[in-house]
Design a protein around this motif. Structure first.
Motif, short mmCIF file in Angstrom:
data_model
loop_
_atom_site.label_atom_id
_atom_site.label_comp_id
_atom_site.label_asym_id
_atom_site.label_seq_id
_atom_site.Cartn_x
_atom_site.Cartn_y
_atom_site.Cartn_z
N THR A 1 -25.70 8.81 9.37
CA THR A 1 -25.23 9.03 10.74
C THR A 1 -24.10 8.08 11.12
OG1 THR A 1 -26.86 7.52 11.69
CG2 THR A 1 -27.52 9.82 11.42
N ARG B 1 -26.58 11.43 16.62
CA ARG B 1 -27.48 10.78 15.66
C ARG B 1 -28.91 11.26 15.84
NH1 ARG B 1 -25.95 4.37 14.99
NH2 ARG B 1 -23.79 4.66 14.33
N THR C 1 -29.27 2.15 5.40
CA THR C 1 -28.82 2.04 6.78
C THR C 1 -28.66 0.58 7.17
OG1 THR C 1 -29.32 2.64 9.08
CG2 THR C 1 -31.19 2.07 7.67
N GLU D 1 -32.84 3.30 12.99
CA GLU D 1 -33.03 4.34 11.98
C GLU D 1 -34.09 3.93 10.96
OE1 GLU D 1 -28.75 6.63 11.99
OE2 GLU D 1 -29.28 5.42 10.26
#
Length: 329
Positions: free
Chosen positions: A165, A173, A195, A200
């Protein structure tokens, strides 16, 4: 009989000259698990994914994906994985359907199986009605969902999501992650996420905290946060330097500076707050109590904050470079 892990990594090393982008990494990922690597840019996350996807050879150590060695059995690995790279790799002058069909042909999906496989994925991505439209007219979120659908088209055992994202706004997102959750529920695919976003990483079943090429902690998000073992109380005052000295002297706590605030780690923040007002003889402007977060976990295990800094990442891929790499081995 025990089910084999989807990914097995042991003492993995990758050097670029004298620089170790991956430095002695070991972990396993269970079948059907959403496993994440959390770390700043330059921590070695993309290098790790590149090794596991067979696009980069390790300097030392071993890794197996879907039961196959990434160095000696690369073709077996490649036929069993899907990849969503950081950089967009769609052909914008093809339609959504044409992008998927091209991918299916490259992965040897039988012609009769392409449409039955493609249409449900387009529907799940919310793109069924847009399948005849050129991708250049898609929003960033639509393109990301199409890339994930493409990665699933050949029914991979493991789907790699490298910062999926990045560059998207918060609303988009969230939409992409809703889609990922639906994919997990329907496809039962093992997912490997890299990430630099703690938010996330919270979505993962387990997280590996990565810093400077090493995994410094690995567990579930809740277990990692529990390992911090303290609330964080942050405050601003009329004189932060004087307030820090008074808190340390009178309440016997360690006070840290975090940007423009003072921070104190204590077992129970709500109990500690009234003590602040009793201990200080200067004005308190604001006080905030926060339970441990993955940011706090990162600080505990690395000694610094999880900053989104520019990293040393020598690997940048486009669709053409990926296809050249696949054809060259």
């Amino acid at each position: 009989m025990h089910e084999r892990p989807a990914i097995e990594v042991e003492d993995l090393v990758r050097r670029f000259g004298r620089f170790a982008a991956v430095d002695g990494m070991s972990f396993t990922v269970g079948t059907g698990e959403l496993f994440g690597i959390l770390g700043p840019n330059g921590a070695g996350k993309s290098t790790t994914i590149s090794i596991l996807c067979t696009l980069l050879r390790p300097t030392a150590g071993t890794a197996r994906v879907a039961g196959y060695d990434v160095t000696t059995e690369r073709d077996h690995v490649r036929s069993r994985i899907g990849v969503v790279f950081q950089e967009e790799t769609l052909d914008e002058y093809l339609t959504a359907e044409e992008n998927l069909r091209f991918h299916a042909v490259m992965y040897g999906v039988p012609a009769k199986a392409i449409r039955p496989r493609m249409m449900p994925l387009l529907a799940m991505a919310g793109l069924e009605e847009r399948r005849k439209q050129d991708v250049r007219y898609f929003s960033s979120g639509m393109k990301r969902r199409l890339e994930i659908a493409r990665g699933l088209l050949h029914t991979p055992e493991v789907l790699f999501l490298d910062e999926p994202t990045i560059g998207l706004d918060p609303h988009t997102r969230l939409h992409v992650w809703d889609y990922v959750a639906e994919v997990r529920a329907r496809e039962r695919t093992t997912m490997f996420l890299s990430t630099h976003s703690p938010g996330e990483a919270e979505r993962c079943d387990r997280i590996a905290i990565m810093n400077e090429g090493r995994i410094v902690a690995i567990d579930t998000p809740d277990a990692l946060k529990a390992s911090v073992g303290a609330d964080t109380v942050t405050l601003t005052t009329d004189d932060d330097a004087r307030a820090a000295a008074q808190l340390e002297d009178r309440l016997h706590v360690d006070v840290a500076r975090r940007h423009d605030r003072l921070a104190v780690a204590v077992p129970d923040g709500q109990v500690f707050v009234p003590k602040i007002f009793s201990a200080l003889d200067i004005g308190v402007r604001s006080v905030d109590v926060r339970r441990p977060s993955l940011d706090d976990v990162f600080i505990k295990y690395t000694g610094h904050e999880l900053l989104d800094a520019d990293g040393d990442n020598p690997l940048q891929y486009t669709e053409s470079s990926v296809m050249r790499a696949l054809r060259s081995h």
